[in-house]
Scaffold this motif. Structure first.
Motif, PDB file in Angstrom:
ATOM      1  N   SER A  36      25.193  55.482  34.821  1.00  0.00           N
ATOM      2  CA  SER A  36      26.653  55.414  34.760  1.00  0.00           C
ATOM      3  C   SER A  36      27.013  53.988  34.379  1.00  0.00           C
ATOM      4  N   ALA A  37      28.120  53.847  33.638  1.00  0.00           N
ATOM      5  CA  ALA A  37      28.534  52.548  33.110  1.00  0.00           C
ATOM      6  C   ALA A  37      28.421  51.481  34.200  1.00  0.00           C
ATOM      7  N   LEU A  38      27.851  50.338  33.853  1.00  0.00           N
ATOM      8  CA  LEU A  38      27.671  49.288  34.847  1.00  0.00           C
ATOM      9  C   LEU A  38      29.030  48.662  35.170  1.00  0.00           C
ATOM     10  N   PRO A  39      29.467  48.741  36.438  1.00  0.00           N
ATOM     11  CA  PRO A  39      30.760  48.144  36.769  1.00  0.00           C
ATOM     12  C   PRO A  39      30.703  46.628  36.640  1.00  0.00           C
ATOM     13  N   TYR A  40      31.760  46.037  36.112  1.00  0.00           N
ATOM     14  CA  TYR A  40      31.807  44.598  35.946  1.00  0.00           C
ATOM     15  C   TYR A  40      32.028  43.929  37.290  1.00  0.00           C
ATOM     16  N   CYS A  41      31.383  42.781  37.453  1.00  0.00           N
ATOM     17  CA  CYS A  41      31.234  42.220  38.790  1.00  0.00           C
ATOM     18  C   CYS A  41      32.329  41.251  39.199  1.00  0.00           C
ATOM     19  N   GLU A  79      26.869  41.425  35.338  1.00  0.00           N
ATOM     20  CA  GLU A  79      27.247  40.176  36.006  1.00  0.00           C
ATOM     21  C   GLU A  79      27.541  38.978  35.107  1.00  0.00           C
ATOM     22  N   TYR A  80      27.015  38.988  33.880  1.00  0.00           N
ATOM     23  CA  TYR A  80      27.186  37.786  33.062  1.00  0.00           C
ATOM     24  C   TYR A  80      28.501  37.794  32.285  1.00  0.00           C
ATOM     25  N   GLY A  81      28.843  36.638  31.728  1.00  0.00           N
ATOM     26  CA  GLY A  81      29.978  36.581  30.809  1.00  0.00           C
ATOM     27  C   GLY A  81      31.138  35.740  31.300  1.00  0.00           C
ATOM     28  N   THR A  82      32.131  35.580  30.426  1.00  0.00           N
ATOM     29  CA  THR A  82      33.255  34.692  30.740  1.00  0.00           C
ATOM     30  C   THR A  82      34.119  35.219  31.872  1.00  0.00           C
ATOM     31  N   ALA A  83      34.251  36.564  31.973  1.00  0.00           N
ATOM     32  CA  ALA A  83      35.149  37.098  33.003  1.00  0.00           C
ATOM     33  C   ALA A  83      34.668  36.696  34.395  1.00  0.00           C
ATOM     34  N   LEU A  98      29.940  34.519  43.285  1.00  0.00           N
ATOM     35  CA  LEU A  98      30.927  35.565  43.019  1.00  0.00           C
ATOM     36  C   LEU A  98      30.224  36.923  42.839  1.00  0.00           C
ATOM     37  N   CYS A  99      29.144  36.919  42.073  1.00  0.00           N
ATOM     38  CA  CYS A  99      28.427  38.171  41.815  1.00  0.00           C
ATOM     39  C   CYS A  99      27.783  38.716  43.082  1.00  0.00           C
ATOM     40  N   ASP A 100      27.252  37.801  43.911  1.00  0.00           N
ATOM     41  CA  ASP A 100      26.671  38.253  45.185  1.00  0.00           C
ATOM     42  C   ASP A 100      27.732  38.986  45.998  1.00  0.00           C
ATOM     43  N   LYS A 101      28.936  38.406  46.019  1.00  0.00           N
ATOM     44  CA  LYS A 101      30.027  38.974  46.822  1.00  0.00           C
ATOM     45  C   LYS A 101      30.436  40.354  46.290  1.00  0.00           C
ATOM     46  N   TYR A 102      30.686  40.450  44.979  1.00  0.00           N
ATOM     47  CA  TYR A 102      31.187  41.724  44.463  1.00  0.00           C
ATOM     48  C   TYR A 102      30.090  42.789  44.351  1.00  0.00           C
ATOM     49  N   HIS A 103      28.868  42.342  44.162  1.00  0.00           N
ATOM     50  CA  HIS A 103      27.771  43.315  44.140  1.00  0.00           C
ATOM     51  C   HIS A 103      27.743  44.094  45.459  1.00  0.00           C
ATOM     52  N   VAL A 104      27.892  43.364  46.560  1.00  0.00           N
ATOM     53  CA  VAL A 104      27.875  44.007  47.883  1.00  0.00           C
ATOM     54  C   VAL A 104      29.079  44.940  48.050  1.00  0.00           C
ATOM     55  N   LEU A 105      30.263  44.481  47.601  1.00  0.00           N
ATOM     56  CA  LEU A 105      31.463  45.321  47.729  1.00  0.00           C
ATOM     57  C   LEU A 105      31.319  46.630  46.948  1.00  0.00           C
ATOM     58  N   HIS A 106      30.758  46.526  45.744  1.00  0.00           N
ATOM     59  CA  HIS A 106      30.537  47.735  44.955  1.00  0.00           C
ATOM     60  C   HIS A 106      29.548  48.658  45.660  1.00  0.00           C
ATOM     61  N   LYS A 107      28.454  48.075  46.094  1.00  0.00           N
ATOM     62  CA  LYS A 107      27.388  48.864  46.713  1.00  0.00           C
ATOM     63  C   LYS A 107      27.924  49.610  47.944  1.00  0.00           C
ATOM     64  N   GLU A 108      28.688  48.896  48.771  1.00  0.00           N
ATOM     65  CA  GLU A 108      29.207  49.520  49.991  1.00  0.00           C
ATOM     66  C   GLU A 108      30.169  50.657  49.668  1.00  0.00           C
ATOM     67  N   THR A 109      31.009  50.437  48.647  1.00  0.00           N
ATOM     68  CA  THR A 109      31.965  51.474  48.269  1.00  0.00           C
ATOM     69  C   THR A 109      31.228  52.736  47.837  1.00  0.00           C
ATOM     70  N   TYR A 110      30.230  52.569  46.988  1.00  0.00           N
ATOM     71  CA  TYR A 110      29.503  53.739  46.495  1.00  0.00           C
ATOM     72  C   TYR A 110      28.730  54.415  47.626  1.00  0.00           C
ATOM     73  N   GLU A 111      28.205  53.620  48.527  1.00  0.00           N
ATOM     74  CA  GLU A 111      27.482  54.221  49.664  1.00  0.00           C
ATOM     75  C   GLU A 111      28.415  55.091  50.474  1.00  0.00           C
ATOM     76  N   TRP A 112      29.632  54.591  50.690  1.00  0.00           N
ATOM     77  CA  TRP A 112      30.571  55.374  51.501  1.00  0.00           C
ATOM     78  C   TRP A 112      30.913  56.689  50.797  1.00  0.00           C
ATOM     79  N   PHE A 113      30.994  56.650  49.481  1.00  0.00           N
ATOM     80  CA  PHE A 113      31.280  57.880  48.730  1.00  0.00           C
ATOM     81  C   PHE A 113      30.028  58.745  48.554  1.00  0.00           C
TER      82      PHE A 113
END
Ligand SMILES: [Zn+2]
Ligand SMILES: [Zn+2]
Length: 694
Positions: A36-41, A79-83, A98-113
């Motif tokens: 599935s499309a890689l979510p931007y971090c 994770e890479y790029g100007t954004a 920043l990537c460490d922080k959002y990687h965890v937020l994404h992972k937790e959200t998907y786990e809950w779903f």
């Protein structure tokens, strides 16, 4: 408890659940690789992102596992790029932090779903760098790379080229003072930062910004175009693509860029946060060595590189077009990159890549008469979904039943609650619960002797030929639409099958009177209904894994595969578990509370009509009243508090602890510990029930 289940090849599910150690493709089988499309971090996902890619891909991968196909589902953060650099600057942390922080937020959200990736990785890994560089070097070796020099904005104080997002200035078209480097918010024309009048550095307005020539490496998509076109036409035919923005029904290329002729695309950027450009053994190596690879180039390579982080045998999946079918899930805005751009790169690399077999895209999901908006706090974002107290199964059901497959769809709280109360509770839950309760109370939980032979039921059965044929027809339909990735239709079919089950109980008059007047027929109805529930547990698994997980211990049966026809698999003498309600009623008045909490009340005029529509749907979908009193399940009446959420987390963790204890070899010590932990679990549950909705 006595388990009496027919043993037959392929009856049970043999593919391990998601996340098990390295699953590999098997020669000669239909092996399924899913991404599935890689979510931007740089942010958290909203429900529209979840339904569009991760949840849809999860359903399809779970389905393939229930068909006993070797299946691998891979995703991770891009994770890479100007954004990421810009967002890190805003939050005052490094891009890595920043990537460490959002990687965890994404992972937790998907786990809950309950999204069951085999592996959820990230692109900022050494293996990713290695694979990106290797492909880049192959493109160079094969003659597909050329340097081009262009003027770019350069900050003399920062000592570096400024990516579009780091520059502001006056719009050359309309004179707007604060135009961004990539677009003017006033006249909405797209811009190149170098066009801005009086460009300013976003780090500090007093910095001196000048034009300076920069050289970048470009991939010759124009040279590759004939091969790419041929590949698209073959792949679209073979993988039965639906018409999309690149190719139409008659296999004609309709993408505007391809029709005008592809142009070389830049592969490098003057940035720090990215994959370093590797040497090609040419004279331009020196100017390239301070640059990084462009995020559009490296992101799709995340699929194979994340697989490489999952298993050293990753090439068995990614260089195996004969044995592996690759299914990719994405939003509609991502089609070009998956069907044109990345396949061109793979063709230019010249190795025998596994390439896209079938793509599944969705349109947009909107929210309560408008759009999701993080800045205006409209809609449900990431981890907030659990605050509603609505279980993830119900969320999944509702999102998948409104999956925007052919047109945009609208999320509405009233519809979500109606879906739970009318379909899950009154149709699906009612059927399962009514049968299990009957077995439990009338037969002491033991399946009676029905005289049905083990194995497929005959469609010419003297009593139930219509019922059996109807179930088989719907099962066939389920498999056909699921293989074609029509996930919304698949879900409708599951609910149609449980509706058949309700109709069957009704028409055969299953009750105590039947048991006394015609015990043989009663036993037969019970056996057939129980076996239909067993089939439903497999059909519903892709959509609502937690519901399947709740049904199986009630049946006292292991996970089964999706069969081609209805058969007698749970046999006479089998003892079932304890019946429990699968769903709870949700008070309709909660819709208003949710709109207060998550936005949407401002668009009330628009939602009244949907509420009315849902109410009339309720009237027609209501099953006949029989056995209705069995449905009296617990009721949700409010939005969960933080305390309730953490208590619920404790309960989940405690449940996992008990399951892992039970998986250990049996001994008096482990038995004692299980007992102890179960007591704790009970205490947590009663504590949760004491907590009050606000
Ligand atoms: Zn500067
Ligand atoms: Zn403008």
């Amino acid at each position: 408890m006595a388990q009496k289940i027919r043993s037959a090849d392929g009856l049970l599910q043999v593919i391990p659940p998601p996340g098990h150690p390295a699953i590999l493709p098997k020669k000669g089988e239909s092996n399924v690789l899913i991404t599935s499309a890689l979510p931007y971090c740089n942010n958290v996902p909203h429900l529209g992102n979840i339904i569009g890619s991760t949840l849809s891909a999860d359903v399809f991968s779970r389905y393939n596992r229930t068909r006993n196909r070797p299946t691998l589902y891979i995703c991770g953060t891009d994770e890479y790029g100007t954004a990421t650099e810009t967002q890190a600057l805003k939050e005052g942390i490094t891009p890595r932090e920043l990537c460490d922080k959002y990687h965890v937020l994404h992972k937790e959200t998907y786990e809950w779903f309950d999204i069951g990736f085999d592996y959820f990785g990230r692109t900022s890994t050494p293996l990713h760098t290695e694979i990106c560089q290797e492909i880049y070097q192959n493109l160079g070796k094969n003659g597909y790379l050329e340097p081009q020099s262009k003027d770019q904005t350069y900050c003399e104080n920062c000592g570096r080229f400024l990516a579009d997002r780091f520059v502001e200035g006056i719009c050359p078209h309309c004179g707007y003072e604060d135009a961004r480097g990539d677009q003017c918010d006033s006249c909405s024309r797209t811009l190149d930062a170098i066009e801005l009048i009086k460009p300013r550095c976003l780090v500090n307005k007093s910095h001196k910004v000048v034009a300076r020539t920069s050289t970048h490496m470009y991939v010759k998509l124009d040279t590759l175009q004939p091969q790419t076109e041929q590949w698209i036409k073959n792949a679209a035919r073979r993988g039965k693509w639906s018409p999309n923005s690149v190719i139409n029904h008659d296999l004609e290329i309709i993408d505007a860029r391809m029709k005008a002729g592809l142009v070389p695309a830049p592969l490098t950027r003057d940035l720090v946060w990215g994959v370093p450009v590797p040497p090609l053994g040419r004279e331009d190596d020196e100017i390239m060595q301070t640059k990084v690879l462009y995020v559009w180039y490296d992101a799709p390579i995340g699929y194979p590189s994340i697989t490489a982080n999952y298993t050293p045998e990753w090439k068995q999946w990614w260089f195996n077009p004969q044995d592996v079918n690759l299914y990719q899930f994405m939003g509609k805005d991502n089609v070009y990159f998956h069907t044109v751009y990345f396949p061109s790169i793979q063709l230019g690399d010249k190795r025998d890549w596994t390439t896209l077999f079938h793509l599944s895209t969705t349109e947009y999901l909107n929210y309560e008469g408008g759009k999701f908006s993080k800045s205006r706090n409209r809609g449900v974002f990431g981890p907030q979904a659990r605050e509603t107290g609505i279980p993830s199964s119900v969320w999944r059901y509702y999102l998948l039943s409104t999956r925007p497959e052919s047109a945009d769809a609208m999320f509405s709280w009233a519809d979500c609650i109606a879906a739970n109360n009318n379909v899950l509770l009154n149709n699906f839950g009612n059927f399962v619960n009514r049968v299990l309760k009957f077995v439990s109370s009338q037969y002491q939980g033991v399946i009676p002797e029905s005289e049905d032979l083990a194995g497929p039921l005959s469609p010419n059965d003297s009593e139930d030929s219509v019922f059996i044929s109807d179930v088989n027809r719907l099962l066939h339909e389920y498999i056909t639409v699921m293989d074609a990735v029509k996930l919304r239709q698949g879900l409708q079919t599951v609910m149609a099958i449980s509706q058949l089950g309700n109709g069957y109980l009704q028409s055969s008059g299953l009750n105590k009177a039947l048991m006394i007047s015609n015990p043989k027929r009663c036993a037969q109805v019970v056996s057939r209904a129980i076996n239909l529930i067993y089939v439903l547990s497999a059909l519903v698994e892709p959509y609502m894994p937690a519901t399947a997980k709740a049904i199986l211990p009630q049946l006292n049966a292991p996970p089964r595969a999706v069969p081609d026809v209805l058969s007698t698999d749970i046999l006479a003498g089998h003892t079932i578990g304890t019946p429990e309600h699968l769903f709870k009623k949700i008070e309709e008045s909660l819709a208003d509370k949710f709109r207060d909490r998550f936005g949407g009340n401002e668009a009330k005029a628009a939602t009244t009509t949907t509420t009315e529509a849902a109410a009339s749907a309720t009237a027609s979908a209501k099953p006949k009243a029989k056995g209705k009193k069995d449905v009296a399940a617990p009721v949700f009446t409010g939005v969960m508090t933080q305390e309730m959420i953490s208590k619920e987390t404790e309960i989940t963790q405690q449940g996992d602890k008990i399951r892992s204890l039970k998986a250990q070899p049996k001994s008096p010590e482990t038995d004692a510990r299980v007992k102890e932990e179960v007591e704790t679990l009970k205490r947590f549950k009663s504590e949760l029930s004491q907590l009050q909705f606000p």
